[in-house]
Design a protein around this motif. Structure first.
Motif, PDB file in Angstrom:
ATOM      1  N   ILE A 190      63.979  43.117  29.576  1.00  0.00           N
ATOM      2  CA  ILE A 190      62.667  42.530  29.279  1.00  0.00           C
ATOM      3  C   ILE A 190      62.530  41.152  29.921  1.00  0.00           C
ATOM      4  CG2 ILE A 190      61.186  41.653  27.426  1.00  0.00           C
ATOM      5  CD1 ILE A 190      62.354  43.869  25.640  1.00  0.00           C
ATOM      6  N   VAL A 191      63.577  40.343  29.809  1.00  0.00           N
ATOM      7  CA  VAL A 191      63.546  39.005  30.404  1.00  0.00           C
ATOM      8  C   VAL A 191      63.443  39.095  31.921  1.00  0.00           C
ATOM      9  CG1 VAL A 191      64.864  36.878  30.757  1.00  0.00           C
ATOM     10  CG2 VAL A 191      64.799  37.942  28.495  1.00  0.00           C
ATOM     11  N   ALA A 192      64.183  40.031  32.526  1.00  0.00           N
ATOM     12  CA  ALA A 192      64.135  40.201  33.983  1.00  0.00           C
ATOM     13  C   ALA A 192      62.738  40.597  34.436  1.00  0.00           C
ATOM     14  CB  ALA A 192      65.169  41.249  34.421  1.00  0.00           C
ATOM     15  N   MET A 193      62.092  41.473  33.683  1.00  0.00           N
ATOM     16  CA  MET A 193      60.732  41.888  34.031  1.00  0.00           C
ATOM     17  C   MET A 193      59.763  40.723  33.926  1.00  0.00           C
ATOM     18  SD  MET A 193      60.363  45.663  32.307  1.00  0.00           S
ATOM     19  CE  MET A 193      61.258  47.069  32.960  1.00  0.00           C
ATOM     20  N   GLN A 194      59.973  39.878  32.940  1.00  0.00           N
ATOM     21  CA  GLN A 194      59.135  38.700  32.808  1.00  0.00           C
ATOM     22  C   GLN A 194      59.296  37.772  34.012  1.00  0.00           C
ATOM     23  OE1 GLN A 194      56.968  37.226  30.180  1.00  0.00           O
ATOM     24  NE2 GLN A 194      56.702  39.419  29.953  1.00  0.00           N
ATOM     25  N   ARG A 195      60.493  37.745  34.556  1.00  0.00           N
ATOM     26  CA  ARG A 195      60.762  36.875  35.710  1.00  0.00           C
ATOM     27  C   ARG A 195      60.271  37.467  37.012  1.00  0.00           C
ATOM     28  NH1 ARG A 195      60.765  34.408  39.474  1.00  0.00           N
ATOM     29  NH2 ARG A 195      62.230  32.857  40.320  1.00  0.00           N
ATOM     30  N   ARG A 202      53.859  42.821  33.994  1.00  0.00           N
ATOM     31  CA  ARG A 202      54.444  41.779  33.148  1.00  0.00           C
ATOM     32  C   ARG A 202      53.925  41.890  31.727  1.00  0.00           C
ATOM     33  NH1 ARG A 202      54.297  35.230  34.304  1.00  0.00           N
ATOM     34  NH2 ARG A 202      55.797  34.657  32.685  1.00  0.00           N
ATOM     35  N   GLN A 203      52.652  42.244  31.576  1.00  0.00           N
ATOM     36  CA  GLN A 203      52.066  42.382  30.252  1.00  0.00           C
ATOM     37  C   GLN A 203      52.744  43.484  29.448  1.00  0.00           C
ATOM     38  OE1 GLN A 203      47.898  43.014  30.809  1.00  0.00           O
ATOM     39  NE2 GLN A 203      47.479  40.936  31.494  1.00  0.00           N
ATOM     40  N   ILE A 204      53.164  44.553  30.107  1.00  0.00           N
ATOM     41  CA  ILE A 204      53.756  45.681  29.398  1.00  0.00           C
ATOM     42  C   ILE A 204      55.279  45.678  29.494  1.00  0.00           C
ATOM     43  CG2 ILE A 204      51.693  47.095  29.706  1.00  0.00           C
ATOM     44  CD1 ILE A 204      53.166  48.620  31.904  1.00  0.00           C
ATOM     45  N   SER A 205      55.868  44.534  29.807  1.00  0.00           N
ATOM     46  CA  SER A 205      57.324  44.468  29.972  1.00  0.00           C
ATOM     47  C   SER A 205      58.064  44.835  28.690  1.00  0.00           C
ATOM     48  CB  SER A 205      57.741  43.064  30.437  1.00  0.00           C
ATOM     49  OG  SER A 205      57.376  42.086  29.477  1.00  0.00           O
ATOM     50  N   LEU A 206      57.491  44.530  27.524  1.00  0.00           N
ATOM     51  CA  LEU A 206      58.147  44.865  26.268  1.00  0.00           C
ATOM     52  C   LEU A 206      58.278  46.382  26.128  1.00  0.00           C
ATOM     53  CD1 LEU A 206      59.198  43.308  23.672  1.00  0.00           C
ATOM     54  CD2 LEU A 206      57.120  44.143  22.601  1.00  0.00           C
ATOM     55  N   GLY A 358      66.093  46.161  18.320  1.00  0.00           N
ATOM     56  CA  GLY A 358      66.644  44.835  18.058  1.00  0.00           C
ATOM     57  C   GLY A 358      66.498  43.910  19.250  1.00  0.00           C
ATOM     58  N   GLY A 359      66.825  44.409  20.445  1.00  0.00           N
ATOM     59  CA  GLY A 359      66.675  43.591  21.651  1.00  0.00           C
ATOM     60  C   GLY A 359      65.235  43.191  21.888  1.00  0.00           C
ATOM     61  N   ALA A 360      64.310  44.158  21.692  1.00  0.00           N
ATOM     62  CA  ALA A 360      62.885  43.859  21.877  1.00  0.00           C
ATOM     63  C   ALA A 360      62.365  42.968  20.751  1.00  0.00           C
ATOM     64  CB  ALA A 360      62.083  45.157  21.930  1.00  0.00           C
ATOM     65  N   GLY A 361      62.898  43.182  19.533  1.00  0.00           N
ATOM     66  CA  GLY A 361      62.437  42.393  18.389  1.00  0.00           C
ATOM     67  C   GLY A 361      62.760  40.917  18.514  1.00  0.00           C
ATOM     68  N   THR A 469      42.051  24.478  27.511  1.00  0.00           N
ATOM     69  CA  THR A 469      43.293  25.228  27.649  1.00  0.00           C
ATOM     70  C   THR A 469      43.522  26.198  26.500  1.00  0.00           C
ATOM     71  OG1 THR A 469      44.478  23.458  26.523  1.00  0.00           O
ATOM     72  CG2 THR A 469      44.415  23.383  28.927  1.00  0.00           C
ATOM     73  N   ALA A 470      42.777  26.036  25.392  1.00  0.00           N
ATOM     74  CA  ALA A 470      43.053  26.852  24.224  1.00  0.00           C
ATOM     75  C   ALA A 470      42.900  28.349  24.459  1.00  0.00           C
ATOM     76  CB  ALA A 470      42.165  26.419  23.057  1.00  0.00           C
ATOM     77  N   PRO A 471      41.804  28.824  25.127  1.00  0.00           N
ATOM     78  CA  PRO A 471      41.660  30.256  25.281  1.00  0.00           C
ATOM     79  C   PRO A 471      42.780  30.899  26.077  1.00  0.00           C
ATOM     80  CG  PRO A 471      39.601  29.117  25.708  1.00  0.00           C
ATOM     81  CD  PRO A 471      40.670  28.083  25.628  1.00  0.00           C
ATOM     82  N   ALA A 472      43.357  30.171  27.037  1.00  0.00           N
ATOM     83  CA  ALA A 472      44.349  30.782  27.902  1.00  0.00           C
ATOM     84  C   ALA A 472      45.728  30.825  27.279  1.00  0.00           C
ATOM     85  CB  ALA A 472      44.427  30.021  29.230  1.00  0.00           C
ATOM     86  N   GLU A 473      45.968  30.036  26.239  1.00  0.00           N
ATOM     87  CA  GLU A 473      47.318  29.924  25.702  1.00  0.00           C
ATOM     88  C   GLU A 473      47.899  31.228  25.179  1.00  0.00           C
ATOM     89  OE1 GLU A 473      47.466  25.269  24.374  1.00  0.00           O
ATOM     90  OE2 GLU A 473      47.374  26.849  22.885  1.00  0.00           O
ATOM     91  N   PRO A 474      47.109  32.099  24.514  1.00  0.00           N
ATOM     92  CA  PRO A 474      47.701  33.311  24.000  1.00  0.00           C
ATOM     93  C   PRO A 474      48.273  34.223  25.070  1.00  0.00           C
ATOM     94  CG  PRO A 474      45.615  32.872  22.925  1.00  0.00           C
ATOM     95  CD  PRO A 474      45.738  31.910  24.067  1.00  0.00           C
ATOM     96  N   THR A 475      47.884  34.018  26.366  1.00  0.00           N
ATOM     97  CA  THR A 475      48.387  34.910  27.403  1.00  0.00           C
ATOM     98  C   THR A 475      49.887  34.865  27.493  1.00  0.00           C
ATOM     99  OG1 THR A 475      48.165  33.172  29.071  1.00  0.00           O
ATOM    100  CG2 THR A 475      46.299  34.659  28.777  1.00  0.00           C
ATOM    101  N   GLU A 476      50.519  33.770  27.082  1.00  0.00           N
ATOM    102  CA  GLU A 476      51.961  33.693  27.140  1.00  0.00           C
ATOM    103  C   GLU A 476      52.605  34.684  26.187  1.00  0.00           C
ATOM    104  OE1 GLU A 476      53.132  29.726  26.415  1.00  0.00           O
ATOM    105  OE2 GLU A 476      51.683  28.878  27.786  1.00  0.00           O
ATOM    106  N   ALA A 477      51.871  35.042  25.141  1.00  0.00           N
ATOM    107  CA  ALA A 477      52.455  35.920  24.135  1.00  0.00           C
ATOM    108  C   ALA A 477      52.118  37.380  24.360  1.00  0.00           C
ATOM    109  CB  ALA A 477      51.977  35.500  22.743  1.00  0.00           C
ATOM    110  N   VAL A 478      51.368  37.712  25.434  1.00  0.00           N
ATOM    111  CA  VAL A 478      50.905  39.067  25.646  1.00  0.00           C
ATOM    112  C   VAL A 478      52.012  40.101  25.629  1.00  0.00           C
ATOM    113  CG1 VAL A 478      49.892  40.602  27.361  1.00  0.00           C
ATOM    114  CG2 VAL A 478      48.784  38.453  26.828  1.00  0.00           C
ATOM    115  N   PRO A 479      53.122  39.885  26.390  1.00  0.00           N
ATOM    116  CA  PRO A 479      54.104  40.937  26.439  1.00  0.00           C
ATOM    117  C   PRO A 479      54.766  41.217  25.110  1.00  0.00           C
ATOM    118  CG  PRO A 479      54.453  39.313  28.184  1.00  0.00           C
ATOM    119  CD  PRO A 479      53.472  38.747  27.216  1.00  0.00           C
ATOM    120  N   ALA A 480      54.825  40.237  24.263  1.00  0.00           N
ATOM    121  CA  ALA A 480      55.569  40.425  23.029  1.00  0.00           C
ATOM    122  C   ALA A 480      54.744  41.015  21.907  1.00  0.00           C
ATOM    123  CB  ALA A 480      56.158  39.088  22.564  1.00  0.00           C
ATOM    124  N   GLY A 481      53.479  41.287  22.135  1.00  0.00           N
ATOM    125  CA  GLY A 481      52.663  41.847  21.089  1.00  0.00           C
ATOM    126  C   GLY A 481      52.534  40.954  19.886  1.00  0.00           C
TER     127      GLY A 481
END
Length: 488
Positions: A190-195, A202-206, A358-361, A469-481
């Motif tokens: 998952i981390v490698a896909m994020q990189r 990248r959004q569906i890396s989880l 567990g790894g994804a969690g 900047t507020a609207p764009a901030e949640p994009t960082e959390a996209v892959p993790a649901g």
């Protein structure tokens, strides 16, 4: 990114109906971003209360079905009082998991899920009643308070993926090197896909990481296929399948407090979406949207659903893609509805080995904690006693993690710090989230409201959408649901 609607009269981007070639891929992006978060609650709660494989699949199906129903109602609206008619996703919030686990730990065996559902039923009713007046309460839940609560949620949930990584409670090979290796492998993928990946991948890396981890487990015989034997092809969710709701005053108080936090995040999410879509959100819109939270939680509890709130990762998708049509999100809701009617599709999710979860969690719940830290960074900690309020509240909330109950060979060798308290107090204080939230609210009132004409953080809820900047901030959390970044 959107094309003008083929019509003589111009249409607002929120009300634009895209052609299928754009509508379907855009909807799939939302599905990919939200799916892990939608199934997180049943995946955690099911094994905790000892559900059979078949009932675990049905619990996942109910979560998908209620998420689809709420999202459809939210985006399309019903009359003038239900739905904010924005590209807004509503589903079971991960933020509600920890207090539900605390309720289960302090409930007689065999009645855990029913007591959880009873607490949710009442909390949903409270949300429905106070929704129209919630704007006046938001000033007591500024970034300072919500940041503390979200951080505590992420940190308090960390023991769950750690147990998964070891094989899950009760596993014969609990803590084996093979289980830990599979969890670590999934995490690295998952981390490698994020990189390495960008955009949609990248959004569906989880999800991709979980698929790869599951495939890696096949040669080692770590895949449990028995679930398919008990999963029906088609099943319409029925009320009271998991038993009649049972009511426990401590559980009700705990979930009501959590529902107030979830409502705050939903309201903030609506403000952010309105800013992204150039459609300002007023009090009526927020009230109509919060009614879906309340109704969804109430109705869902009758079927086996959990607390409903906004999904911030989908707000991030809207901000990232610039596709603002609410019909895209409505289509995603319809897909979730279909997935909920076919439990055999939910059985696919249950195939994922516990170590892979567990790894994804670790990513999923870690992202929740980071979302809380990010929220706290906007809480003006350098002003007044805000840093003391945050420090004390976090400290109180972390007490149960610092002094947990220790069990060895089936016996309690070290009781938890609140073991001598009444059951109702253990339920409220058990995870630390409610204790931390109550502490944060009371200290914030004492320092920033009482005796002051202009509280330091009172204007913040209104100012949130004005921050570019507020609207764009949640994009960082996209892959993790992460449903909590704009919550749960």
């Amino acid at each position: 990114m959107t094309n003008p609607q083929v019509a003589d009269v111009p249409c607002h981007p929120v009300d634009e109906k895209l052609p299928a070639r754009k509508l379907i891929p855009s909807a799939l992006q939302h599905i990919a971003a939200m799916y892990s978060g939608v199934v997180a609650a049943p995946l955690v709660i099911g094994p905790t209360v000892g559900l059979s494989a078949g009932n675990q699949v049905l619990l996942i199906s109910v979560s998908l079905f209620i998420a689809g129903l709420c999202t459809l109602t939210q985006t399309l609206g019903v009359g003038k009082v239900l739905g904010n008619r924005l590209p807004f996703v509503n589903a079971a919030a991960s933020g509600g998991i920890a207090p539900l686990l605390a309720i289960g730990q302090n409930t007689a065996k065999g009645h855990e899920l029913q007591t959880m559902l009873g607490s949710l039923l009442v909390a949903g009713a409270v949300c429905l009643v106070i929704g129209p007046f919630f704007g006046k309460l938001m000033r007591f839940f500024p970034h300072l308070v919500t940041g503390v609560v979200i951080t505590l949620i992420g940190v308090s949930l960390m023991p769950v993926p750690v147990r998964w990584a070891q094989g899950g409670a009760g596993a014969e090979n609990f803590g084996s090197t093979s289980n830990l290796a599979l969890a670590a492998f999934t995490l690295v993928i998952i981390v490698a896909m994020q990189r390495l990946f960008t955009g949609f991948l990248r959004q569906i890396s989880l999800i991709l990481g979980m698929v790869i981890g599951t495939l890696a487990a096949v040669p080692f015989g770590m895949l449990n296929t028995k679930t398919f034997e008990s999963a029906p092809l088609v099943s319409i969710p029925t009320p009271f399948h998991f038993g009649m709701p049972e009511f426990q005053i401590a559980g009700i108080i705990s979930m009501t407090i959590m529902m107030l936090v979830l409502m705050t995040e939903s309201a903030a999410g609506m403000l952010a979406v309105g800013e992204i879509c150039d459609r300002p959100v007023d009090g009526r819109t927020i009230s109509s949207g919060l009614r879906i939270d309340g109704l969804g939680t109430m109705i869902g509890s009758l079927f086996g659903g959990f607390a409903i709130s906004a999904f911030a990762q989908n707000i991030g998708v809207v901000s990232l893609t610039k596709v603002r049509s609410r019909f895209v999100v409505a289509t995603a809701g319809a897909v979730l509805l279909v997935l909920g009617v076919f439990p055999v599709l939910g059985a696919v999710v249950s195939l994922v080995p516990m170590p892979v979860l567990g790894g994804a969690g670790l990513v999923l719940f870690g992202t929740i904690a980071i979302s809380g830290v990010r929220t706290l960074s906007r809480a003006h900690l350098d002003e007044g006693a805000n840093i003391v309020i945050a420090a004390v509240s976090l400290g109180v909330g972390l007490i149960p993690l610092a002094a947990p109950e220790v069990v060895a060979n089936g016996k309690v060798v070290q009781p938890g710090i609140y073991h001598a308290f009444p059951d109702w107090a253990q339920t409220i204080l058990g995870t630390g989230i409610c204790a931390g939230a109550i502490t944060a609210v009371l200290l914030n009132i004492a320092f920033n409201h009482l005796g002051k004409k202009k509280p330091q953080e009172q204007p913040e809820p209104e100012a949130r959408p004005a921050k570019p900047t507020a609207p764009a901030e949640p994009t960082e959390a996209v892959p993790a649901g992460d449903p909590v970044a704009g919550k749960s």
